[in-house]
Design a protein around this motif. Sequence first.
Motif, PDB file in Angstrom:
ATOM      1  N   SER A   5       1.195   9.469 -12.212  1.00  0.00           N
ATOM      2  CA  SER A   5       1.806  10.269 -11.225  1.00  0.00           C
ATOM      3  C   SER A   5       1.454   9.813  -9.715  1.00  0.00           C
ATOM      4  CB  SER A   5       2.204  11.720 -11.579  1.00  0.00           C
ATOM      5  OG  SER A   5       2.678  11.701 -12.934  1.00  0.00           O
ATOM      6  N   VAL A   6       0.768   8.581  -9.789  1.00  0.00           N
ATOM      7  CA  VAL A   6       0.223   8.397  -8.281  1.00  0.00           C
ATOM      8  C   VAL A   6       1.618   8.197  -7.347  1.00  0.00           C
ATOM      9  CG1 VAL A   6      -1.034   6.756  -6.998  1.00  0.00           C
ATOM     10  CG2 VAL A   6      -1.832   7.564  -9.296  1.00  0.00           C
ATOM     11  N   PRO A   7       1.854   8.626  -6.161  1.00  0.00           N
ATOM     12  CA  PRO A   7       2.854   8.497  -5.352  1.00  0.00           C
ATOM     13  C   PRO A   7       3.059   6.825  -5.250  1.00  0.00           C
ATOM     14  CG  PRO A   7       1.377  10.138  -4.404  1.00  0.00           C
ATOM     15  CD  PRO A   7       0.476   9.558  -5.582  1.00  0.00           C
ATOM     16  N   VAL A   8       4.264   6.745  -5.280  1.00  0.00           N
ATOM     17  CA  VAL A   8       4.848   5.338  -4.892  1.00  0.00           C
ATOM     18  C   VAL A   8       4.419   5.093  -3.551  1.00  0.00           C
ATOM     19  CG1 VAL A   8       6.987   3.802  -4.502  1.00  0.00           C
ATOM     20  CG2 VAL A   8       6.899   5.804  -6.177  1.00  0.00           C
ATOM     21  N   PRO A   9       3.849   3.734  -3.647  1.00  0.00           N
ATOM     22  CA  PRO A   9       3.353   3.099  -1.993  1.00  0.00           C
ATOM     23  C   PRO A   9       4.420   3.026  -1.176  1.00  0.00           C
ATOM     24  CG  PRO A   9       3.587   1.359  -3.675  1.00  0.00           C
ATOM     25  CD  PRO A   9       3.677   2.684  -4.481  1.00  0.00           C
ATOM     26  N   ALA A  10       4.034   3.472  -0.051  1.00  0.00           N
ATOM     27  CA  ALA A  10       4.860   3.392   1.447  1.00  0.00           C
ATOM     28  C   ALA A  10       5.318   1.815   1.491  1.00  0.00           C
ATOM     29  CB  ALA A  10       4.107   3.815   2.356  1.00  0.00           C
ATOM     30  N   PRO A  11       6.482   1.714   2.061  1.00  0.00           N
ATOM     31  CA  PRO A  11       6.813   0.435   2.500  1.00  0.00           C
ATOM     32  C   PRO A  11       5.802  -0.446   3.079  1.00  0.00           C
ATOM     33  CG  PRO A  11       8.458   1.719   2.933  1.00  0.00           C
ATOM     34  CD  PRO A  11       7.457   2.630   2.573  1.00  0.00           C
ATOM     35  N   ALA A  12       5.200   0.049   4.107  1.00  0.00           N
ATOM     36  CA  ALA A  12       4.166  -0.670   4.679  1.00  0.00           C
ATOM     37  C   ALA A  12       2.992  -1.197   3.891  1.00  0.00           C
ATOM     38  CB  ALA A  12       3.338   0.413   5.971  1.00  0.00           C
ATOM     39  N   ALA A  13       2.701  -0.304   2.806  1.00  0.00           N
ATOM     40  CA  ALA A  13       1.762  -0.719   1.861  1.00  0.00           C
ATOM     41  C   ALA A  13       2.145  -1.955   1.003  1.00  0.00           C
ATOM     42  CB  ALA A  13       0.973   0.358   0.778  1.00  0.00           C
ATOM     43  N   ARG A  14       3.436  -1.873   0.471  1.00  0.00           N
ATOM     44  CA  ARG A  14       3.938  -2.947  -0.064  1.00  0.00           C
ATOM     45  C   ARG A  14       4.132  -4.106   0.852  1.00  0.00           C
ATOM     46  NH1 ARG A  14       7.825   1.075  -1.683  1.00  0.00           N
ATOM     47  NH2 ARG A  14       9.230   0.137  -0.290  1.00  0.00           N
ATOM     48  N   SER A  15       4.395  -4.104   1.837  1.00  0.00           N
ATOM     49  CA  SER A  15       4.237  -5.141   2.734  1.00  0.00           C
ATOM     50  C   SER A  15       2.998  -6.044   3.304  1.00  0.00           C
ATOM     51  CB  SER A  15       5.023  -4.767   4.200  1.00  0.00           C
ATOM     52  OG  SER A  15       4.909  -5.852   5.097  1.00  0.00           O
ATOM     53  N   ALA A  16       2.152  -4.915   3.101  1.00  0.00           N
ATOM     54  CA  ALA A  16       0.634  -5.414   3.215  1.00  0.00           C
ATOM     55  C   ALA A  16       0.194  -6.143   2.025  1.00  0.00           C
ATOM     56  CB  ALA A  16      -0.306  -4.288   3.456  1.00  0.00           C
ATOM     57  N   VAL A  17       0.612  -5.879   0.830  1.00  0.00           N
ATOM     58  CA  VAL A  17       0.343  -6.562  -0.399  1.00  0.00           C
ATOM     59  C   VAL A  17       1.028  -7.947  -0.338  1.00  0.00           C
ATOM     60  CG1 VAL A  17       0.681  -6.691  -3.041  1.00  0.00           C
ATOM     61  CG2 VAL A  17       0.003  -4.520  -1.749  1.00  0.00           C
ATOM     62  N   GLY A  18       2.140  -8.023   0.203  1.00  0.00           N
ATOM     63  CA  GLY A  18       2.790  -9.320   0.165  1.00  0.00           C
ATOM     64  C   GLY A  18       2.056 -10.227   1.286  1.00  0.00           C
ATOM     65  N   LEU A  19       1.857  -9.559   2.372  1.00  0.00           N
ATOM     66  CA  LEU A  19       0.797 -10.797   3.408  1.00  0.00           C
ATOM     67  C   LEU A  19      -0.383 -10.916   2.765  1.00  0.00           C
ATOM     68  CD1 LEU A  19       2.097  -8.548   6.739  1.00  0.00           C
ATOM     69  CD2 LEU A  19       2.728 -10.713   5.772  1.00  0.00           C
ATOM     70  N   ALA A  20      -1.067  -9.985   2.447  1.00  0.00           N
ATOM     71  CA  ALA A  20      -2.343 -10.608   1.623  1.00  0.00           C
ATOM     72  C   ALA A  20      -2.189 -11.587   0.726  1.00  0.00           C
ATOM     73  CB  ALA A  20      -3.262  -9.143   0.932  1.00  0.00           C
ATOM     74  N   VAL A  21      -1.245 -11.417  -0.190  1.00  0.00           N
ATOM     75  CA  VAL A  21      -0.954 -12.416  -1.444  1.00  0.00           C
ATOM     76  C   VAL A  21      -0.922 -13.579  -0.613  1.00  0.00           C
ATOM     77  CG1 VAL A  21       0.324 -13.332  -3.287  1.00  0.00           C
ATOM     78  CG2 VAL A  21      -0.594 -10.607  -3.146  1.00  0.00           C
ATOM     79  N   ARG A  22      -0.036 -13.855   0.219  1.00  0.00           N
ATOM     80  CA  ARG A  22       0.240 -14.920   0.848  1.00  0.00           C
ATOM     81  C   ARG A  22      -0.925 -15.559   1.632  1.00  0.00           C
ATOM     82  NH1 ARG A  22       5.051 -17.361   2.864  1.00  0.00           N
ATOM     83  NH2 ARG A  22       4.791 -18.659   4.705  1.00  0.00           N
ATOM     84  N   GLU A  23      -1.700 -14.740   2.260  1.00  0.00           N
ATOM     85  CA  GLU A  23      -2.674 -15.281   2.998  1.00  0.00           C
ATOM     86  C   GLU A  23      -3.654 -15.803   2.092  1.00  0.00           C
ATOM     87  OE1 GLU A  23      -5.415 -15.783   6.331  1.00  0.00           O
ATOM     88  OE2 GLU A  23      -3.037 -15.314   6.106  1.00  0.00           O
ATOM     89  N   VAL A  24      -4.260 -15.188   1.009  1.00  0.00           N
ATOM     90  CA  VAL A  24      -5.004 -15.745   0.110  1.00  0.00           C
ATOM     91  C   VAL A  24      -4.546 -17.353  -0.322  1.00  0.00           C
ATOM     92  CG1 VAL A  24      -5.858 -15.421  -2.425  1.00  0.00           C
ATOM     93  CG2 VAL A  24      -5.729 -13.412  -0.921  1.00  0.00           C
ATOM     94  N   ALA A  25      -3.314 -17.379  -0.734  1.00  0.00           N
ATOM     95  CA  ALA A  25      -2.746 -18.352  -1.072  1.00  0.00           C
ATOM     96  C   ALA A  25      -2.734 -19.537  -0.164  1.00  0.00           C
ATOM     97  CB  ALA A  25      -1.283 -18.520  -1.621  1.00  0.00           C
ATOM     98  N   GLU A  26      -2.538 -19.238   1.237  1.00  0.00           N
ATOM     99  CA  GLU A  26      -2.621 -20.264   2.133  1.00  0.00           C
ATOM    100  C   GLU A  26      -4.111 -20.533   2.558  1.00  0.00           C
ATOM    101  OE1 GLU A  26      -0.465 -18.403   5.398  1.00  0.00           O
ATOM    102  OE2 GLU A  26       1.419 -18.917   4.731  1.00  0.00           O
ATOM    103  N   ARG A  27      -5.172 -19.466   2.619  1.00  0.00           N
ATOM    104  CA  ARG A  27      -6.621 -19.949   2.961  1.00  0.00           C
ATOM    105  C   ARG A  27      -7.019 -20.967   1.647  1.00  0.00           C
ATOM    106  NH1 ARG A  27      -8.853 -16.557   6.656  1.00  0.00           N
ATOM    107  NH2 ARG A  27     -10.752 -18.271   6.350  1.00  0.00           N
ATOM    108  N   ALA A  28      -6.437 -20.494   0.526  1.00  0.00           N
ATOM    109  CA  ALA A  28      -7.184 -21.249  -0.956  1.00  0.00           C
ATOM    110  C   ALA A  28      -6.626 -22.907  -0.648  1.00  0.00           C
ATOM    111  CB  ALA A  28      -6.759 -20.696  -1.911  1.00  0.00           C
ATOM    112  N   ALA A  29      -5.288 -23.034  -0.267  1.00  0.00           N
ATOM    113  CA  ALA A  29      -4.460 -24.385  -0.174  1.00  0.00           C
ATOM    114  C   ALA A  29      -4.725 -25.126   1.059  1.00  0.00           C
ATOM    115  CB  ALA A  29      -3.397 -24.297  -0.843  1.00  0.00           C
ATOM    116  N   ASP A  30      -5.779 -24.362   2.183  1.00  0.00           N
ATOM    117  CA  ASP A  30      -5.740 -24.819   3.607  1.00  0.00           C
ATOM    118  C   ASP A  30      -6.138 -26.198   3.509  1.00  0.00           C
ATOM    119  OD1 ASP A  30      -5.674 -24.814   6.221  1.00  0.00           O
ATOM    120  OD2 ASP A  30      -7.576 -24.124   6.395  1.00  0.00           O
TER     121      ASP A  30
END
Length: 565
Positions: free
Chosen positions: A377-402
């Motif tokens: 019953s952990v509270p649902v993440p805020a939109p800002a947290a979900r957006s941060a996840v998307g940005l972090a995932v994209r950043e990992v992929a871009e840095r890995a394939a740089d």
Amino acid sequence: MSDIVGRLRNRLRADQPVDADVLLARLDALRRFLDAVDGHLPDDRLGPARTLVERAGTRLELSRDHTLVALAGATGSGKSSLFNAVARLDLSPVGVRRPTTGVAHACVWGPLEGATKLLDWIGVLPRHRFIRESPLDADDESALHGLILLDLPDFDSVQQAHRLEADRLLALVDLVIWVVDPQKYADRVVHDSYLREFHRHRDVTLVVLNQADRLSPAELPKVLADLRRLLDADGLAGVPLLTTSALDPDAVLELRATLEQTVAERQAALRKLAGDLDGVVTDLADVFAAPPPGARLDDATHRELVRALARSAGVPTVAAAVRSAYRHRAAGATGWPLVRSWRRLRPDPLRRLHLPGGGERDADQAAGAESLVAATSVPVPAPAARSAVGLAVREVAERAADGLPAPWPTAARSAARLREADLPDALDGAVARTDLGLDRRPLWWRLVGGLQWLLTLAAVAGVAWLLLGYLLRVLGLPELDNPQVGVVPMPTVLLLGGLLAGLLLALLVKPLISAAAGRAARRAEQRLTAAVDEVAEAYVVTPIREVLASYAAARESLERAGQPR
């Protein structure tokens, strides 16, 4: 990769025999390349490579003792007449102004049985197959045994079906003889659409100026020089250029001698496939221009991904709940026994979040019952947290394939986001499965709790002693001889001492509980972060590493496929 391409472009192969085992090894490397890039590169980039692997395997399996030679030319070049002149039989219909060769005709030197499967594969109909061998001329034609000479449809035919058939067969044959005539030898269609495209196959290309008898002795050298200039401009420098005439049997002797040498060498098929392989490797080289990146991802970027996922999973909230739960439970275990029941009426912070150690599943687990991980019953993440996840995932992929060429960065991003929709449930399950370290009570809780019980019992004994003395006085019975502690009676000492000592002990333990609660929260946060890291590894990092590993394996296989003979 650029050095491989350079060797492919610069080497001259006409004097270098092709080793069949080396060619097979290169084709096998190309197969491994296709397996490595499957799902990562678009089909339009891989189509030629797949076609080559299939075609090469079939061609080498069917027959290595036959050489497929095609006569290709425009309408009116005398291609069919030359076909008949080489065969010394009238096999293919001849036309001057209009295309008369609508389908391919084949002349086989030697037994037809050995060439049947090969002719079936290239699609020459049985009624258009001819055998060039008889007891009367076997000695004259024996040098050409193994030759399959094809008369192709005119590639500039007004009928599109003829052009398509000629193009299809040009990709399958081992050696091409381009037949041009004095009137149309400089035709742009011949050079731009065909000859220039065969620059990678110049060691299996032959150009014939047919109908040379129409030129005067003064004109012939000029035409040959101009044709050579055009061939050099097409990238066909060094390609043999012969003159023929279908009207003069002696004018085709040089061409027949060249065919005899080609048949004897048994190299045309290998050289054609090697040239096709060179072309495929060169065309794909831009997709693997960069060296493969290391298997280890950027630590800072990886940590940022884990932090973003931890925030999305509610790790700070759970850590705070652990701190509150520790205080709640410690206070209940070390506080006054008389108020512990009142504390139990307050909800446990972990129990409200349906987290392990909250008390709801502990009994079943202690009894050996199988437990299923339920949703927390952990509270649902805020939109800002979900957006941060998307940005972090994209950043990992871009840095890995740089630094990788397209489309590999896109492939890495797609792989990283492939299971993004499953991340919330995976993170929730990881939090639910994490041992937060609150299942066991510390020993000092029990010691303090036991001491609190002793102090409480002392206070209760003092109250009972005082009540007994009061009752004796009321009943007029002899009173008890109470011992004194100084001027204070012992029952009062027990009552007040037990109460004050219990309160003082609770006050002294409170800072210890706060410090221990902080340690428990940090320990739980570390365990939760480790669990989140495992999710990040499985759902984001591993798919990216698979793409990078595919790039490295594909690049290595392509380099092996492009190794010089």
